[in-house]
Design a protein around this motif. Structure first.
Motif, PDB file in Angstrom:
ATOM      1  N   ILE A 127      -1.339   4.035   6.331  1.00  0.00           N
ATOM      2  CA  ILE A 127      -1.749   3.679   4.972  1.00  0.00           C
ATOM      3  C   ILE A 127      -2.963   4.512   4.548  1.00  0.00           C
ATOM      4  CG2 ILE A 127      -2.651   1.820   3.508  1.00  0.00           C
ATOM      5  CD1 ILE A 127       0.294   1.516   4.186  1.00  0.00           C
ATOM      6  N   THR A 169      -3.993   4.102   0.945  1.00  0.00           N
ATOM      7  CA  THR A 169      -4.610   3.336  -0.145  1.00  0.00           C
ATOM      8  C   THR A 169      -3.899   2.004  -0.309  1.00  0.00           C
ATOM      9  OG1 THR A 169      -5.215   3.316  -2.489  1.00  0.00           O
ATOM     10  CG2 THR A 169      -3.131   4.406  -1.923  1.00  0.00           C
ATOM     11  N   ARG A 170      -4.681   1.010  -0.711  1.00  0.00           N
ATOM     12  CA  ARG A 170      -4.134  -0.298  -1.059  1.00  0.00           C
ATOM     13  C   ARG A 170      -4.377  -0.601  -2.539  1.00  0.00           C
ATOM     14  NH1 ARG A 170      -5.773  -0.900   4.319  1.00  0.00           N
ATOM     15  NH2 ARG A 170      -4.223  -1.885   5.675  1.00  0.00           N
ATOM     16  N   GLY A 204       0.834  -1.196   0.000  1.00  0.00           N
ATOM     17  CA  GLY A 204       0.000   0.000   0.000  1.00  0.00           C
ATOM     18  C   GLY A 204       0.866   1.241   0.000  1.00  0.00           C
TER      19      GLY A 204
END
Length: 427
Positions: free
Chosen positions: A76, A78-79, A62
């Protein structure tokens, strides 16, 4: 990963990768093996940067925001490997966040009351994909809290994104106040401050009148706790309101009076509001007057931890305060802000619930809650059960509730679940 991405890299342990795979968005200081420059231009990571997170075996996990002075080293955002964390990214996130509020709260207002989105949380940090950012709406004023260096660097991108999301939905915003005075900023190496954001004109006053459940509240966004008002209890206050008709209500830790005023609006015979802060009580009294409820609401400045045992010992004092009561609300501040003090906090919750239960007759109601993520639902339930056993009463559960849906709970991230609320009847 096949395509080259323009961000520096954080190489993390297998343990961190497992945690991220389970949905938790944090990488801790000891889990970062090393930082590497961006593969496209050799740029080294600096504090607050977007970084790509890779497990040491080369698997991309991510992209997140780097905090070099915090024990939470990467958060985090976004993945999705196709995401570019740019201005358009944050605008999409803000639109999704507002759409969620409209979907879950837009039609839930009481008859004749303003939409519940007129006073609500617009952005709830990691749960909305904005780690370290909270934005609350009070009518045409937003109040923001920035707690991470990544969000601090992005303020002039993120604030306009939120404003644009609201404007596209036809919602008016005139000003934005920053309550960046939280101790959490110290851990990020950020200075504390508060004041009007210079991207919008500053109004003459930091007092805002808002409506919740059809009631008016005078909110001091500059000097009150948090961002000025505890929006997360909106529907829990409504649950108390629905039980209050004809009852004598004791509202403990009342702050500026929202539980007590909801009870009065629900037809309570009498409401006694108790708080240790005279400043809060003065605002509560003003709020009672604003709503024409001052004839049924009275106020006592006292430490609830001392006040409840005094009422149990002295029945004449209990009568003078408006008792006996048949509905007691316990909305204490967080008794613990760390795992290390949970056992002490649990004793505190057990004690105040015991003292409240000693005052309630059979058939009476107790509304009780915890607003600490470390005091989990099960720990709170155990504390209340132990209090009931000690008070020699049996409890019938009426409702179990949580924080309002504008404070969404992100599964895999237990830190986002911090408020638990029970209503019991003594049987």
């Amino acid at each position: 990963m096949k395509q080259a991405r323009p961000y520096p890299r954080a190489i993390v342990t297998r343990k961190a990768a497992r945690s991220l795979a389970g949905g938790h968005p944090w990488v801790f200081e000891g889990e970062v093996l090393r930082l590497e420059p961006a593969p496209t231009d050799g740029r080294a990571a600096i504090n607050g940067d977007v970084v790509d997170v890779f497990e040491e075996n080369g698997t991309w996990q991510g992209a997140g925001l780097l905090s070099l002075e915090s024990k939470i080293r990467v958060r985090i955002v976004t993945r999705n490997a196709n995401d570019r964390v740019d201005e358009a990214f944050w605008r999409r996130r803000a639109q999704w966040a507002w759409a969620h509020r409209v979907s879950c709260m837009g039609t839930r207002a009481l008859p004749g009351a303003a939409p519940d989105t007129r006073a609500c949380r617009v952005i709830f940090s990691e749960a909305d994909g904005f780690p370290g950012l909270v934005v609350d709406r009070y009518e045409s004023v937003l109040v923001a809290q920035v707690g991470t260096v990544g969000m601090e660097r992005l303020r002039d991108v993120v604030y306009p994104a939120v404003l644009d999301a609201l404007a596209q939905a036809g919602e008016r915003v005139d000003a934005l106040f920053e309550r960046n005075d939280s101790p959490a900023r110290d851990k990020e190496g950020l200075p504390r401050r508060k004041g009007w954001w210079d991207g919008l004109p500053a109004p003459a006053s930091s007092r805002v009148k808002v409506r919740e459940n059809g009631l008016a509240f005078d909110v001091d966004i500059e000097n009150s706790q948090k961002t000025g008002f505890f929006l997360d209890q909106k529907y829990n206050r409504r649950a108390v309101r629905e039980l209050a008709a004809g009852r004598r209500v004791l509202d403990c830790f009342c702050h500026v009076g929202p539980f007590g005023l909801n009870a009065a609006a629900g037809g309570a015979e009498l409401v006694r509001c108790v708080d240790v802060s005279q400043t809060a009580l003065d605002l509560a009294a003003e709020n009672a007057r604003l709503n024409g409820l001052d004839g049924r609401v009275s106020f006592t400045c006292a430490d609830v931890l001392d006040y409840l045992p005094e009422l149990a010992r002295d029945r004449s004092r209990l009568r003078a305060e408006g008792g006996p009561f048949d509905l007691i609300v316990l909305d204490p501040p967080a008794f613990t802000k760390s795992r290390g003090t949970v056992a002490h906090a649990q004793r505190g919750y057990r004690e105040i619930n015991y003292e409240a239960l000693r005052l309630l007759p059979r058939g009476g109601y107790l509304a009780t809650c915890s607003c600490s993520q470390h005091m989990t639902r099960d720990l709170l339930a155990r504390a209340v059960a132990e209090a009931a056993h000690r008070a020699n009463v049996q409890l019938k559960q009426v409702e179990e509730r949580q924080q309002a849906p504008d404070h969404p709970i992100l599964w895999g991230f237990p830190e986002s679940h911090y408020l638990d609320f029970f209503v019991f009847q003594v049987v």
